[in-house]
Design an enzyme around this catalytic site. Structure first.
Site, PDB file in Angstrom:
ATOM      1  N   HIS A 117     -10.123 -24.248 -13.105  1.00 15.80           N
ATOM      2  CA  HIS A 117     -10.834 -23.061 -13.567  1.00 15.80           C
ATOM      3  C   HIS A 117     -10.912 -23.032 -15.089  1.00 15.80           C
ATOM      4  CE1 HIS A 117      -9.404 -22.256  -9.527  1.00 15.80           C
ATOM      5  NE2 HIS A 117     -10.403 -21.401  -9.412  1.00 15.80           N
ATOM      6  N   LEU A 157      -4.627 -13.202  -5.363  1.00 17.88           N
ATOM      7  CA  LEU A 157      -4.829 -12.234  -6.445  1.00 17.88           C
ATOM      8  C   LEU A 157      -4.233 -10.869  -6.113  1.00 17.88           C
ATOM      9  CD1 LEU A 157      -8.489 -13.188  -7.386  1.00 17.88           C
ATOM     10  CD2 LEU A 157      -6.436 -13.652  -8.723  1.00 17.88           C
ATOM     11  N   ASP A 201     -10.328  -9.449 -13.184  1.00 22.03           N
ATOM     12  CA  ASP A 201     -11.075  -8.493 -12.344  1.00 22.03           C
ATOM     13  C   ASP A 201     -10.607  -8.540 -10.895  1.00 22.03           C
ATOM     14  OD1 ASP A 201     -13.078  -7.663 -14.389  1.00 22.03           O
ATOM     15  OD2 ASP A 201     -13.660  -9.767 -14.286  1.00 22.03           O
ATOM     16  N   HIS A 228     -16.433 -20.171 -13.723  1.00 19.78           N
ATOM     17  CA  HIS A 228     -15.181 -19.651 -13.164  1.00 19.78           C
ATOM     18  C   HIS A 228     -14.300 -20.752 -12.581  1.00 19.78           C
ATOM     19  CE1 HIS A 228     -12.355 -17.482 -10.559  1.00 19.78           C
ATOM     20  NE2 HIS A 228     -12.639 -18.442  -9.704  1.00 19.78           N
ATOM     21  N   ARG A 259      18.942  -0.323  14.459  1.00 23.10           N
ATOM     22  CA  ARG A 259      18.471   0.260  13.176  1.00 23.10           C
ATOM     23  C   ARG A 259      19.554   1.163  12.598  1.00 23.10           C
ATOM     24  NH1 ARG A 259      15.012   5.609  14.206  1.00 23.10           N
ATOM     25  NH2 ARG A 259      15.653   6.029  16.328  1.00 23.10           N
ATOM     26  N   SER A 275      13.665   7.059   9.955  1.00 22.33           N
ATOM     27  CA  SER A 275      13.535   6.057  11.018  1.00 22.33           C
ATOM     28  C   SER A 275      14.253   4.768  10.660  1.00 22.33           C
ATOM     29  CB  SER A 275      12.065   5.731  11.269  1.00 22.33           C
ATOM     30  OG  SER A 275      11.361   6.899  11.574  1.00 22.33           O
ATOM     31  N   GLU A 278       3.420  -0.481   2.156  1.00 20.28           N
ATOM     32  CA  GLU A 278       4.181  -1.621   2.673  1.00 20.28           C
ATOM     33  C   GLU A 278       3.927  -2.901   1.880  1.00 20.28           C
ATOM     34  OE1 GLU A 278       2.120   0.273   4.495  1.00 20.28           O
ATOM     35  OE2 GLU A 278       3.468   1.423   5.775  1.00 20.28           O
ATOM     36  N   PHE A 332       4.104  -2.724  11.251  1.00 21.50           N
ATOM     37  CA  PHE A 332       3.420  -2.712   9.959  1.00 21.50           C
ATOM     38  C   PHE A 332       3.767  -3.919   9.083  1.00 21.50           C
ATOM     39  CE2 PHE A 332       3.716   2.053  10.828  1.00 21.50           C
ATOM     40  CZ  PHE A 332       2.508   2.066  11.511  1.00 21.50           C
ATOM     41  N   ASP A 373       4.908   6.814  20.848  1.00 17.59           N
ATOM     42  CA  ASP A 373       3.918   6.621  19.773  1.00 17.59           C
ATOM     43  C   ASP A 373       2.779   5.701  20.214  1.00 17.59           C
ATOM     44  OD1 ASP A 373       4.597   8.315  17.745  1.00 17.59           O
ATOM     45  OD2 ASP A 373       5.934   6.895  16.733  1.00 17.59           O
ATOM     46  N   HIS A 429       1.749   1.472  17.640  1.00 16.05           N
ATOM     47  CA  HIS A 429       3.054   1.429  16.984  1.00 16.05           C
ATOM     48  C   HIS A 429       4.024   0.455  17.660  1.00 16.05           C
ATOM     49  CE1 HIS A 429       1.487   4.723  14.785  1.00 16.05           C
ATOM     50  NE2 HIS A 429       2.635   5.057  14.230  1.00 16.05           N
TER      51      HIS A 429
END
Ligand SMILES: Cc1ncc(C[n+]2csc(CCOP(=O)(O)OP(=O)(O)O)c2C)c(N)n1
Ligand SMILES: [Mg+2]
Length: 677
Positions: A41, A129, A171, A275, A364, A391, A420, A446, A478, A482
């Site tokens: 680049h 990026l 950018d 670029h 947990r 949780s 997250e 997640f 849920d 979930h």
């Protein structure tokens, strides 16, 4: 503009002339390097070069004799594609030999396309990026945390641990939302030693940035509580003024540099085509002519190196003064102990919490209890949750140690908010800083949101602990959005990433400790929402088993006919199923960590999971794909290969066949048709 033919009188040139000439030499090194590699680049490296040159030559604190000097300023190249610019600057420092520059992007060179790790002078750059912005913020957080930690012990350490973190971004970095998530936290936390230069060159791969963006970046960052300056990014005095102002302002700073793509080239200024491609030989020749440089490639006159290094004596002296001050402080044992624990990363022998045998405890919850215990012993264990504190059972940790805030920098808990991906990427930066052990919690489902940072962390070999709770359809009401299904296995596909799924509270302690000991890899702890019975085994036995990734949890008398291989909540299910099948010789294997198990000798693995002579059955509340590795072609995989449903977890277990009765039936059916190999 001065010409190379006048180089003999270099010393008598004005400062501006010497800077401009040296900068032009660096720019040509970039163009020659990319041209030589026939890939890389050019354009962005040239638009950022003024800032990077001034920063490295005049402001960045480092010890030229010791690239690992702990109190060095950190520089993150978030626009990682501009790596040739960084290599050129490292060459001027003396850390990057010319042979390597000539081997840019070639196999085995020290000049890969996007360097992420293990390189002299490279803290972090990002191929992907946006993440560099987060890692820079993470380093800046760690800088504050460790300074405060030492200050608590000894008031005289403030100058010893105090440096800036600089980010160079483009950018593309700011178009990635992850960067804004981290920027929001940096602003909220008031990370005043974080300084970011944004190379606003109105160009990206596909054309002008204005094709896809009309964001008022200044307004956005003001809104995120940053100090904003907009300058001509090619004006050296404006760059100096902006850096000096940013250093004293009590907010993170963004310097928006309005720049021109491929600045300085003969005919391609402003052209986005520069670029990601080498410029043509003709354009490079014409540019050399324009910049009054000789036709030769990789031209680096000694005068320019000496000019660039004009600050080096001072930098070396700073480094050695710092080391003397450190030696003085090390006379104090409590200081030395803290230094060894944190910066030298010497883990102590840990004491463990205790759990009542037979009690039903969610892993947990066991994680939370273990965290509370370990946090007392490891003052540099810091982290938090992406707004799932109750949780994730990190609430007690938060109450005990307080939130990290602008007005409470001693806080060890990070209230990350629902972020997250920024959380995970920030933690990579914290770990790269080399002073703290970060953890971050959310739901396993997640982990997809943070996955790019998990992958990058694995590549960067950072120790980061991801706490992923609610690890199966047992989440219950849920519902399927979930309920993780493919997630455990998906995480296992990331190289150099360790996935732990402990079977009870005691295995949770062991997995937590093992994750701390993995100094060159991130790990994930997959934890249940629902209670699972605490094992009656001694903790030492469990620890030695977990340290091998998998172990015989309960053996049959004599050669086993059936081998149950279970992880997490399915360990107790395996035990309950085995109790119903007294007519069979059954071995139960607990396999909390595949990756560690696969690192054991073949003999050990065969000893635990025999290759032949028995039927192997895997049990995990997730997809079955991948378990063939352990059960073989004749084995049986018990799991769930479809999305879950919204209902109480007991009903779901029934519906999805996760009761001992149903599992027994499946096994007996399978035995009728299977040929044992
Ligand atoms: C997450 C991610 N998406 C896409 C890319 C591919 N990519 C590399 S550079 C780039 C354009 C970036 O534009 P800008 O930051 O303006 O860099 P400049 O062209 O100014 O050098 C893209 C899309 C990437 N590296 N990371
Ligand atoms: Mg750009």
């Amino acid at each position: 503009m001065k010409s190379y033919t006048e180089l003999d009188s270099f010393e008598s040139w004005s400062l501006e002339e010497r800077d401009q000439f040296t900068l032009n030499v660096i720019k040509m090194l970039v163009l020659d390097g990319v041209r030589n590699a026939n890939s890389g680049h050019s354009g962005g490296a040239l638009s950022s070069a003024d800032f990077a040159y001034i920063l490295f030559k005049e402001y960045l604190q480092f010890d030229p004799d010791d690239d690992q000097w702990f109190n060095r300023d950190r520089f993150v190249l978030s626009a990682g594609h501009e790596s040739m610019l960084l290599y050129a600057l490292l060459h001027f420092i003396g850390w990057m030999p010319m042979e390597e520059i000539k081997k840019f992007r070639q196999l085995g060179s020290k000049t890969p396309g996007h360097p992420e790790v293990d390189m002299k002078g490279v803290e972090a750059t990002t191929g992907p990026l946006g993440q560099g912005v987060c890692m820079g913020a993470g380093m800046a957080v760690a800088e504050v945390v460790v300074r405060e930690l030492f200050k608590k012990h000894n008031d005289h350490t403030e100058d010893l641990l105090s440096h800036f973190t600089y980010i160079l971004c483009g950018d593309g970095d700011l178009q990635e939302p992850v960067a804004l998530g981290a920027a929001a936290l940096a602003g909220h936390w008031g990370l005043s030693k974080l300084i970011m230069f944004y190379d606003s060159n109105d160009a990206q791969i596909s054309g002008k940035t204005s094709r896809s963006d009309s964001t008022n970046v200044a307004a956005v960052f003001e809104g995120l509580n940053w100090h904003v300056q907009a300058i001509d990014g090619h004006d050296h005095n404006a760059i100096r003024d902006a850096i000096e102002k940013a250093q004293v302002i009590e907010q993170p700073s963004i310097i928006i540099g309005n720049t021109i793509m491929a600045h300085g080239t003969a005919a391609m200024e402003g052209d986005h085509e520069t670029h990601g491609a080498p410029l043509s030989h003709e354009e490079i020749s014409a540019t050399k002519k324009k910049l009054q440089l000789p036709h030769a490639t990789f031209y680096v006159p000694d005068q320019c190196v000496a000019h660039f290094q004009s600050r080096f004596e001072e930098l070396k002296e700073n480094g050695s003064n710092w080391k003397s001050a450190l030696a003085e402080l090390k006379k104090d044992d409590s200081f030395t102990n803290l230094w060894k624990l944190t910066i030298k990363d010497e883990l102590p022998e840990l004491t463990y919490p205790e759990f009542e045998v037979g009690a039903s405890i969610a892993t947990r919850k066991a994680f939370g209890t273990t965290l509370d215990e370990f946090a007392k012993q490891l003052p540099h264990l810091v982290g938090g949750s992406a707004d799932l504190e109750p949780s994730n059972y990190t609430g007690n940790f938060a109450n005990t140690y307080g939130d990290f805030l602008k007005d409470n920098p001693i806080g060890r808990n990070f209230a990350f908010g629902v972020r997250e991906f920024p959380m995970a990427a920030l933690m990579n930066g914290m770990s790269l800083h080399g002073s703290v052990i970060p953890f971050g919690g959310t739901f396993l489902v997640f982990s997809d949101y943070s996955r790019p940072a998990l992958r990058l962390g694995a590549l960067q070999k950072v120790r980061v602990m991801h706490e992923f709770t609610h690890d199966s359809f047992y989440v219950g009401e849920d519902g399927p959005t979930h309920q993780p299904i493919e997630h455990a296995m998906a995480l296992r596909t990331i190289p150099n990433f360790y996935v732990f799924r402990p079977g009870d509270a005691k295995e949770t302690i062991a997995c937590f400790e093992k994750a701390l000991q993995l100094k060159e890899a991130p790990s994930a702890l997959l934890l249940t929402r629902q209670g699972v019975p605490v094992s009656d085994k001694f903790i030492d036995e469990i620890i030695s088993g977990v340290n091998k990734g998998g172990y015989i949890y309960k053996d049959s008398e004599g050669q086993p006919e059936l081998v149950f291989i279970a992880t997490g909540s399915e360990l107790s299910l395996a035990i309950a199923t085995a109790e119903r099948m007294n007519d069979k010789k059954i071995r139960i294997v607990s396999l909390p960590c595949w990756e560690i198990f696969m690192e054991q000798t073949q003999d050990y693995r065969d000893e635990v999971i025999p290759l032949r002579g028995c039927m192997k059955i895997s049990m995990e509340a997730g997809i079955t794909l991948g378990w063939e590795r352990f059960v073989g072609p004749a084995g049986l995989t018990i799991g769930i290969d479809h999305f879950g449903a919204s209902a109480p977890n007991k009903d779901l277990a029934e519906e999805f066949g996760f009761t001992p009765e149903q599992i027994e039936q499946k096994i007996r059916n399978h035995l009728k048709k299977a040929i044992i190999t």
